[in-house]
Enzyme design. Structure first.
Site, PDB file in Angstrom:
ATOM      1  N   GLN A 281      10.696  -3.672  42.301  1.00  0.00           N
ATOM      2  CA  GLN A 281      11.803  -4.449  41.841  1.00  0.00           C
ATOM      3  C   GLN A 281      11.545  -5.970  42.701  1.00  0.00           C
ATOM      4  O   GLN A 281      12.466  -6.467  42.594  1.00  0.00           O
ATOM      5  CB  GLN A 281      12.916  -3.775  41.921  1.00  0.00           C
ATOM      6  CG  GLN A 281      13.150  -2.754  40.848  1.00  0.00           C
ATOM      7  CD  GLN A 281      14.339  -1.760  41.018  1.00  0.00           C
ATOM      8  OE1 GLN A 281      15.411  -2.194  41.633  1.00  0.00           O
ATOM      9  NE2 GLN A 281      14.487  -0.654  40.534  1.00  0.00           N
TER      10      GLN A 281
ATOM     11  N   HIS B 147      15.922  -1.616  44.368  1.00  0.00           N
ATOM     12  CA  HIS B 147      16.940  -2.051  44.879  1.00  0.00           C
ATOM     13  C   HIS B 147      17.330  -3.043  46.058  1.00  0.00           C
ATOM     14  O   HIS B 147      17.500  -2.971  47.162  1.00  0.00           O
ATOM     15  CB  HIS B 147      18.152  -0.940  45.087  1.00  0.00           C
ATOM     16  CG  HIS B 147      17.815   0.228  44.384  1.00  0.00           C
ATOM     17  ND1 HIS B 147      18.710   1.289  44.408  1.00  0.00           N
ATOM     18  CD2 HIS B 147      17.599   0.127  43.040  1.00  0.00           C
ATOM     19  CE1 HIS B 147      18.829   1.873  42.933  1.00  0.00           C
ATOM     20  NE2 HIS B 147      18.054   1.141  42.314  1.00  0.00           N
TER      21      HIS B 147
ATOM     22  N   GLU C  55      28.905  -1.082  37.283  1.00  0.00           N
ATOM     23  CA  GLU C  55      29.757  -1.615  37.284  1.00  0.00           C
ATOM     24  C   GLU C  55      30.278  -3.249  37.458  1.00  0.00           C
ATOM     25  O   GLU C  55      29.299  -3.735  37.658  1.00  0.00           O
ATOM     26  CB  GLU C  55      30.625  -1.168  38.757  1.00  0.00           C
ATOM     27  CG  GLU C  55      30.493   0.278  38.874  1.00  0.00           C
ATOM     28  CD  GLU C  55      30.957   0.989  40.272  1.00  0.00           C
ATOM     29  OE1 GLU C  55      31.141  -0.054  41.234  1.00  0.00           O
ATOM     30  OE2 GLU C  55      31.219   2.110  40.317  1.00  0.00           O
TER      31      GLU C  55
ATOM     32  N   TYR D  78      33.071  -0.081  48.234  1.00  0.00           N
ATOM     33  CA  TYR D  78      32.912  -0.063  46.783  1.00  0.00           C
ATOM     34  C   TYR D  78      32.397   1.527  46.405  1.00  0.00           C
ATOM     35  O   TYR D  78      32.113   1.588  45.224  1.00  0.00           O
ATOM     36  CB  TYR D  78      32.253  -0.953  46.219  1.00  0.00           C
ATOM     37  CG  TYR D  78      32.923  -2.236  45.916  1.00  0.00           C
ATOM     38  CD1 TYR D  78      33.952  -2.728  45.162  1.00  0.00           C
ATOM     39  CD2 TYR D  78      32.936  -2.953  47.166  1.00  0.00           C
ATOM     40  CE1 TYR D  78      34.878  -3.936  45.219  1.00  0.00           C
ATOM     41  CE2 TYR D  78      33.944  -4.124  47.359  1.00  0.00           C
ATOM     42  CZ  TYR D  78      34.649  -4.602  46.258  1.00  0.00           C
ATOM     43  OH  TYR D  78      35.762  -5.590  46.489  1.00  0.00           O
TER      44      TYR D  78
ATOM     45  N   TYR E 206      19.436   9.803  36.893  1.00  0.00           N
ATOM     46  CA  TYR E 206      18.969   9.504  36.242  1.00  0.00           C
ATOM     47  C   TYR E 206      18.514  10.932  35.199  1.00  0.00           C
ATOM     48  O   TYR E 206      18.397  10.738  33.878  1.00  0.00           O
ATOM     49  CB  TYR E 206      17.701   8.539  36.317  1.00  0.00           C
ATOM     50  CG  TYR E 206      17.969   7.131  36.602  1.00  0.00           C
ATOM     51  CD1 TYR E 206      18.370   6.452  35.658  1.00  0.00           C
ATOM     52  CD2 TYR E 206      17.345   6.770  37.680  1.00  0.00           C
ATOM     53  CE1 TYR E 206      18.907   5.110  35.793  1.00  0.00           C
ATOM     54  CE2 TYR E 206      17.927   5.140  37.920  1.00  0.00           C
ATOM     55  CZ  TYR E 206      18.375   4.482  36.906  1.00  0.00           C
ATOM     56  OH  TYR E 206      18.872   3.205  37.175  1.00  0.00           O
TER      57      TYR E 206
END
Lengths: 132, 372
Positions: B84, B148, B242, B252, B263
């Site tokens: 990513q 991430h 979210e 959070y 997953y």
């Protein structure tokens, strides 16, 4: 309860087959980590893909019959039209930035999971010979 | 508990067998036109004062799109293009016309360890070359994990710069630890210095740029047009994406509390709430894999002003989220099935522009029903 049984049988179908060599088994185990890290978001946890968006890997004719093309796709990315289990996909997968070792491991994982039973090990040497 | 477990297994089964499409209805009251064709992964883009665009391609290229022509920008920092990671967001300084600063986030392998982590840079554009490059932040340590990087950038109305970094695939190590990077929203001055009133400034071991923590992977961040609050969304685990409003020093909760599961269908936490941890404004189950975020503030789309747009990578649409008194009351699909939505901006003309992987940047148009 039927759902639970079906789910469990799905899980059991992920088990590796007994005739795999130790080398292949170890590569598959490493490949599972690579898969979770780089592939699972699109191809999903059990290789089922998302119809019309991301082709399946589980029991996928393209993967099982086109070994060289599949390795090439993981190594360099893939774009354009392909047909998997009778469904046409025309999208693109970017190169993932994996080493030859990681490509071999993840190929061994997907070729030997979710009912796929290839058994013939992909080696880093085989991956290194595949040109763009 | 037994009933709960049974439900969970059942949900896992349903998720696996049906690919968990969501039920949001398709909105047919819009059209689109292609503005910038043939892009691979337009992770971020921004409009310059002359209405041309700078477009970040994840693989590490910046395209200057002006009067229908693409020109490659030179001097782009080297990016760690793996998984990513790559070239990520791009925004302009609020006073860009005066100072010319452009801000970029990217995955960088600077540093000693193998791998990469998210970096924030500012630079100026001169004759299509990035110059005066300054790395303002580089997260550590590098890791070869592909997940991430977070990476959205936003300036608030007071000139503070916020950016996000995801948990870098180490959910049990990074997000809850303020002495480590990853799983955080950061706040800096525009020159990269740390604001005196940042929440952890007096904690000797903390990363002092941290503004909030306990995040998984925020790939959407935007300023609320009326309240001026920083809104984010983040990729959760399965069933736990979210929307959050970012508060100073707040936790959070990732991965201590979550509405999602792994997953693969297994659980990693039993709780969805805990004292001292924030509840999301909204969560998506099934996950839509959100990326890109914008509020509609123009009058170009009758009845849509104030709605929030969130891209869905997974289900290939733009989620038009209708909010009422701080709650999500309705969601609809725009551009349904067009492709993996990566980035969304409202342009200077008030139209919504959407960056779609393996496609390009398209402009959403209202349907003029009355005129025909």
């Amino acid at each position: 309860m039927i759902a639970v049984v079906a789910f469990l049988s799905l899980l059991l179908s992920c088990k590796t087959t007994p005739q795999q060599t130790l080398e292949l088994k170890e590569s598959i185990a490493r490949g599972a980590g690579v898969y979770e890290n780089f592939c699972m978001n699109c191809h999903m946890p059990n290789g089922e893909g998302i119809t019309n968006a991301f082709p399946p890997l589980a029991k996928a004719d393209y993967l099982m019959n086109k070994r060289r093309e599949s390795i090439k796709a993981v190594k360099y990315g893939l774009s354009g039209e392909i047909t998997v289990n009778g469904v046409t996909y025309n999208s693109s997968m970017a190169a993932l930035g994996l080493s030859d070792h990681e490509v071999a491991d993840v190929m061994n994982y997907v070729l030997n999971s979710w009912g796929n039973d290839d058994g013939k090990i992909v080696t880093p040497a085989e991956v290194s010979k595949i040109e763009p | 508990m037994k009933i709960k477990n049974y439900v969970l297994v059942l949900m896992a089964f349903v998720g696996i067998s049906s690919c968990a499409q969501d039920k949001n209805p398709v909105n047919t009251n819009h059209d689109f036109e292609m503005v910038v064709p043939e892009l691979t992964n337009p992770w971020g883009f921004v409009f310059l004062p002359d209405n041309s665009m700078l477009i970040n391609e994840k693989e590490g290229k910046i395209i200057h799109f002006k009067e229908g022509k693409k020109t490659g920008v030179e001097g782009v920092p080297e990016v760690y293009n793996r998984g990513q990671g790559g070239l990520l967001d791009i925004v302009l300084h609020p006073n860009y016309k005066e100072n010319g600063w452009i801000y970029l986030t990217y995955a960088s392998s600077d540093g000693e360890d193998e791998g990469g982590n998210t970096a924030l840079m500012r630079a100026k554009l001169e004759n299509n070359v990035l110059v005066n490059k300054e790395v303002l932040y580089k997260a550590t340590p590098n890791t070869t994990k592909g997940q991430h990087f977070g990476s959205r950038i936003v300036f608030d109305n007071n000139g503070y710069l916020y950016f996000t970094i995801g948990d870098r695939g180490d959910r049990d190590i990074n997000p809850q630890d303020i002495t480590r990077d990853g799983g955080k929203v950061y706040r800096l001055h525009d020159d990269g210095s740390i604001p005196e009133d940042n929440p952890f400034i007096n904690d000797p071991k903390a990363k002092k740029a941290i503004y909030s923590y306990g995040h998984r992977n925020p790939q959407g961040m935007v300023l609320h047009p009326i309240t001026g609050e920083v809104w984010t969304h983040e990729h959760g685990p399965r069933g736990g994406d979210e929307i959050n409003i970012i508060k100073k020093a707040a936790n959070y909760g990732w991965p201590v509390i979550s509405y999602g599961i792994n997953y693969v269908g297994t659980k990693f936490t039993d709780i969805t709430e805990k004292e001292g941890m924030e509840q999301p404004l909204h969560y998506w189950d099934p996950s839509i894999a959100p990326s890109g975020m914008a509020f509609i503030t123009s009058d170009n789309y009758p009845g849509w002003k104030g709605d929030l747009l969130v891209g869905s990578l997974k289900f290939l649409y733009v989620d038009k989220v209708v909010l009422k008194e701080g709650k999500v009351v309705k969601e609809e699909r725009l551009l349904d099935g067009l492709g993996r939505v990566r980035s969304i901006n409202q342009g200077p003309d008030g139209f919504i522009y959407v960056g779609i992987e393996n496609k390009g940047i398209v402009k959403i148009l209202p349907k003029n029903k009355g005129k025909k």
